[in-house]
Design an enzyme around this catalytic site. Structure first.
Site, PDB file in Angstrom:
ATOM      1  CG  ASP A 445      -1.823   1.178   1.241  1.00 10.32           C
ATOM      2  OD1 ASP A 445      -2.964   0.810   0.791  1.00 10.32           O
ATOM      3  OD2 ASP A 445      -1.692   2.051   1.867  1.00 10.32           O
ATOM      4  CG  ASN A 453      -4.674  11.554  -4.334  1.00  9.59           C
ATOM      5  OD1 ASN A 453      -4.137  11.698  -5.665  1.00  9.59           O
ATOM      6  ND2 ASN A 453      -5.419  10.241  -4.287  1.00  9.59           N
ATOM      7  CG  ASP A 462      -5.514   9.007 -11.640  1.00  8.96           C
ATOM      8  OD1 ASP A 462      -5.799   8.508 -10.535  1.00  8.96           O
ATOM      9  OD2 ASP A 462      -6.470   9.468 -12.065  1.00  8.96           O
ATOM     10  CD  GLU A 488      -4.461   4.409  -1.208  1.00  4.77           C
ATOM     11  OE1 GLU A 488      -4.729   4.668   0.049  1.00  4.77           O
ATOM     12  OE2 GLU A 488      -5.308   4.408  -2.158  1.00  4.77           O
TER      13      GLU A 488
END
Length: 571
Positions: A445, A453, A462, A488
């Site tokens: 992760d 973000n 992205d 993620e």
């Protein structure tokens, strides 16, 4: 004059009788006899096929299914002979009913009987087959009875015609004899000899020897009769030649259509693009008797790629390409029309037929000229029909492949998705248990991904996910596969490797991610890893994912950017 007229009447009557026998009575009787035998042969083949299929349904032994298949040629041959009965108007309805009943039995029962167990249950299926076969038997009995009646009618007509001609001949003969007693010599010289010659010619015509009769001497009437027979013979010969040529053309077209029908049945419902392409090319070769290439539009629609060559087989992608509008193939693809090669422009001696689906060209069938000349006429019409049928099947198979890939791969990262992981994991666990070797699952992760973000936006997030996926993909070796698990979070399946192997791979990936995403002293993201191994940490795929996920969150709770095994800290 009276003798000449009588002789001419006799000759005309004999000619009419012979022609009637040769052209009407004889062929009709032969056709009815052959049709009656074909009805019985077809019934026998049906009985053998029915018995074999019932044996197959009762035992499941493939021997009976093969026996049923071996009965098919005999049934087809009998049906082909039986179709000749359709020329008899009185039998047409009965024969059509018989053929439809037979086709219904084969379609609704015989073809389905090879599925074990059959739909609806064996007992109900057998009852259905019995009812369909009985319907066929009833039609068969009706056809046989009608054929026997037609044979009797034909025989009566022939007998009546013979007696009628005989009576007329006797009457004319008696009258002629009375006159001939006074002029026998003249009759023999001017009538008998010429008539005998003409009769010989007529017999030759009735036996299929279509040669003009020899010249005769005698009355003008006999000469005219001989000339008429000569003209008739020439006309019959021309008609016979034309009929033979037409039959050959029809047989060739029938063979082409049969080839297309067989191909259509084979590719109907098939979603394997390579199989559909192979079948299409082989059918085109059978139709044109020459070399065939199949070109398909590439993914961006800018050109064509050679997919299959009848002389080489399947062609690797990108090996041979054509631009739209260039050459015989490119012109056909661009304008959606049949295009023929132009030797003046160095085109190949071939004809290109577009594969059109809707209003869009998806490919081109290129058929090269054979030893019999260029592809045209009925052969070209058959190729057009083949292209129409094949285009839809090829497009359907390609759409299926694309849909299948979309359902198993993540569109953002192009990694296999969670659904594909479940399938691969079950297969890997079963294989590991069967062969007794370990396997592992790594869950990872991205750390602080939400902050990334929030700071840089989801578009930049992205991009980071795509770069991480590229890093994982480049680091995989044989037996190692990366997946996007969700958000993620990623997963790695190691089909043959214990905890140490998994830990070493996870540590390399951790260092790689840390190094790749350091920007000017600022660490954009890092990754935390959890490892679980079969059989050490879990006994099935779901347990492995759960244990690896638990180890992953242990790593995150311990400070992130590290590797944890299930129950043990690593690194």
């Amino acid at each position: 004059m009276t003798v000449s007229v009588a002789a001419l009447v006799i000759v005309l009557l004999v000619v009419a009788r012979v022609l009637f026998s040769a052209g009407v009575t004889g062929p009709a009787q032969d056709r009815l006899q052959a049709g009656l035998l074909a009805v019985e042969d077809s019934n026998q083949a049906m009985l053998e096929m029915d018995s074999s299929l019932r044996g197959y349904l009762a035992t499941g032994d493939k021997f009976f299914a093969d026996e049923a298949t071996r009965s098919s040629p005999a049934l087809a041959a009998a049906d082909t002979q039986m179709v000749n009965l359709l020329e008899e108007p009185a039998l047409r309805q009965s024969v059509l009913g018989l053929l439809l009943a037979q086709q219904r039995w084969r379609t609704e029962w015989a073809d389905v009987a090879r599925q074990v167990p059959p739909p609806g249950g064996t007992e109900a299926f057998l009852l259905q087959g019995k009812a369909l076969f009985q319907s066929y038997r009833d039609r068969k009995d009706d056809t046989r009875a009608a054929t026997l009646v037609a044979l009797d009618d034909t025989a009566r007509q022939a007998t009546f015609a013979q007696w009628s001609v005989a009576v007329v001949l006797v009457l004319v003969g008696l009258a002629t004899l009375a006159v001939a007693l006074r002029g026998r010599r003249r009759l023999e010289r001017h009538v008998v000899a010429p008539v005998e010659g003409l009769l010989a010619s007529v017999r030759g015509i009735s036996e299929g020897r279509l040669y003009p009769p020899e010249p005769v001497t005698g009355s003008a009437e006999l000469v005219a009769l001989r000339d008429g027979l000569a003209d008739m013979t020439v006309a019959l010969r021309h008609q016979q030649e034309e009929t033979t040529a037409q039959a050959e053309r029809l047989q060739a077209q029938t063979d082409r259509l049969r080839t297309i029908l067989i191909m259509t049945r084979e590719i109907a419902g098939s979603l394997n693009t390579r199989y559909v392409v192979d079948s299409t090319v082989q059918a085109a070769v059978a139709v044109t008797d020459g070399r065939v290439m199949l070109w398909l539009l590439d993914e961006d629609g800018a050109g064509l790629e050679l997919a299959y060559d009848s002389e080489r087989g399947a062609v690797p992608p990108l090996e041979c390409q054509r631009s739209l509008g260039v050459g015989v193939v490119g012109r056909s693809a661009r304008y959606g029309q049949i295009s023929r090669g132009d030797p003046d422009t160095d085109d190949a001696a071939s004809v290109a037929v577009p594969l059109v689906v809707g209003a869009r060209v998806i490919g081109v069938l290129e058929c090269f000229d054979g030893i019999e000349g260029e592809v045209g006429g009925q052969a070209l019409s058959a190729v057009e029909m083949l292209a129409t049928l094949a285009g839809s099947s090829i497009e359907a198979s390609r759409l299926h492949a694309a849909t299948e890939r979309l359902s198993q791969y993540d569109p953002l990262t192009q990694l296999a998705n969670r659904r594909r992981l479940g399938t691969d994991l079950d297969n890997a666990v079963a294989n590991a248990k069967r062969h007794g070797h370990p396997m592992s699952v790594i869950m990872l992760d991205l750390d602080h991904f939400k902050e990334l973000n929030d700071r840089y936006g989801h578009q930049q997030g992205d991009v980071v996910l795509q770069e991480v996926a590229s890093t994982l993909r480049a680091s995989m070796r044989d037996g190692e596969t990366a997946y996007r698990y969700g958000g993620e979070e990623f997963a790695i399946l190691i089909t043959q490797g214990g905890p140490d192997d998994a830990a070493a791979l996870a540590e390399r990936l951790r260092e790689r991610v840390e190094a790749d995403f350091k920007r000017g002293g600022r660490q954009l993201v890092t990754a935390s890893f959890g490892i679980a191994t079969l059989p050490e940490h879990a006994g099935d795929g779901e347990g492995l994912v759960s244990e690896a996920d638990r180890a992953l969150y242990s790593a995150k709770n311990s400070g992130r950017n590290r590797v944890h095994r299930a129950g043990q800290l690593v690194g």
